[in-house]
Scaffold this active site. Structure first.
Site: not given
Length: 396
Positions: A168-169
């Site tokens: 996600d990051v």
């Protein structure tokens, strides 16, 4: 100094982590981000295991610096308002499942046909096609399918999930990078762009070194590279985490198996040893508190750091954080985007928004009178928040 993205308007149709992370980064760089949520709020508001005053830490963590409007895209009037907003935006970001935006009437093809200068970014789990395209996915699923779980943990042990949602990051940062590149290109060409990326490819990209090693091993017919295991009784690396006598942990960052034997107070039966193993080092470190070993490390070449809890990492007044005043939580400290520039630009100082906190303001900007907003709210098309508004503030 002006913020780098001052004057750029972003329509944020994202939810959960990767998309909101992207748009928060754009907000931190000075873009005006309008977050469009359904009347019940985006799913990140009600997910996760950590809450503060009823607010999900997931939502609080990735939605600083945005305005929230709440409307139902499945209602014709709600969709019409969203399309009007998109027509005034420089960037639209969404992370629906493939096909959802198109069914709603806010897909890239539709919007860019109306607004050729628009930059439209899609973040999905697996991309628009392939056997997994229509499936939902979260961070653990991506870690499992990308091979990162197998690469984490001790060799020969069971797969371990990383504690940080790296897919996600990385996707959020890469999406923002693609958007910035498209904005730069548009200044020369006058044309917008369609940007697509997915969590699985992003995680594979983050594992470039591991993928390269595995691909090279496959090409040569050899097994994929794994950490070497020293034969029984032979000195091996003692690098790793250990629990000390006070229950606190440290990380021994060395491949020198003689570290413990060099310590002046190594302990009985070890100071003369030429070979030691992890079991011996673990037993030794349990004889003293962590501070003892940290103090000692300076006399034997360093390479020892404490393993800190999240609560220990940041202290009040840290340059790594900024403070916002949340309307229901109060003082809320958040991690600052770690990009420093000289001369600096001013950080955004607006807390994560309440559901529909800015619906009325944004609809006024679109030309809707209060009576019309009230009518749509009564029909469930929009949701407003009548409590005290928070204007965007910038630290001087």
């Amino acid at each position: 100094m002006n913020r780098p993205l001052a004057g750029v308007r972003v329509l944020d149709l994202t939810h959960f982590v990767a998309g909101p992370w992207c748009t928060m980064l754009l907000a931190d760089l000075g873009a005006e981000v309008i977050k469009l949520e359904p009347p019940g709020g985006e799913i990140g508001r009600s997910m996760g295991s950590v809450y503060a005053a009823g607010e999900s830490a997931i939502f609080l963590g990735f939605n600083r610096g945005k305005r929230s409007i709440s409307l139902d895209l499945k209602q014709p009037e709600g969709l019409a308002a969203a399309l009007k907003l998109a027509g005034q935006a420089d960037v639209v970001v969404q992370n629906f499942r493939p096909g959802t935006a198109e069914r709603l009437g806010i897909g890239a093809e539709d919007l860019r046909a109306r607004h050729p200068q628009l930059i439209y970014c899609t973040v999905s789990a697996f991309g628009p096609d392939g056997p997994y395209a229509s499936r939902p996915a979260n961070d653990p699923v991506i870690q499992a399918l990308s091979g990162s779980m197998s690469a984490t943990g001790q060799a020969g042990g069971k797969p371990v999930r990383m504690g940080v949602s790296l897919p996600d990051v990385a996707a959020g940062v890469l999406a923002a990078t693609g958007i910035l590149a498209a904005i730069l290109r548009r200044t020369d060409s006058g044309k917008g762009s369609t940007i697509e990326l997915n969590l699985l490819d992003t995680q594979l990209y983050a594992q470039t070194d591991l993928i390269t090693a595995a691909a090279s091993a496959g090409a040569s017919g050899a097994a994929a590279a794994e950490p070497e295991q020293a034969p029984e009784g032979v000195s091996a690396s003692i690098r790793g985490a250990y629990v000390c006598g006070d229950g606190l942990s440290l990380w021994l960052d060395t491949d020198d198996a003689h570290w413990a034997t060099q310590a002046p107070s190594a302990g009985a039966g070890m100071s003369g040893e030429s070979r030691v193993n992890r079991k011996q080092v673990a037993a030794l470190l349990r004889t003293q508190p962590r501070e003892h070993w940290l103090d000692l490390s300076g006399s034997v070449g360093g390479g020892v750091v404490p393993v800190l809890a999240l609560s220990d990492v940041l202290t009040d007044g840290s340059d790594r954080t900024l403070e916002v005043q949340h309307p229901t939580i109060g003082r809320l400290r958040q991690v600052r985007t770690p990009v420093a520039a000289d001369p600096p630009w001013l950080p955004v100082d607006i807390p994560p928004p309440r559901i529909g906190e800015h619906t009325r303001d944004v609809f006024h900007e679109l030309g809707f009178p209060d009576t019309e907003v009230d009518r749509m709210e009564a029909l469930g098309i929009v949701r407003t928040d009548s409590t005290t508004n928070n204007e965007i503030r910038f630290k001087e």
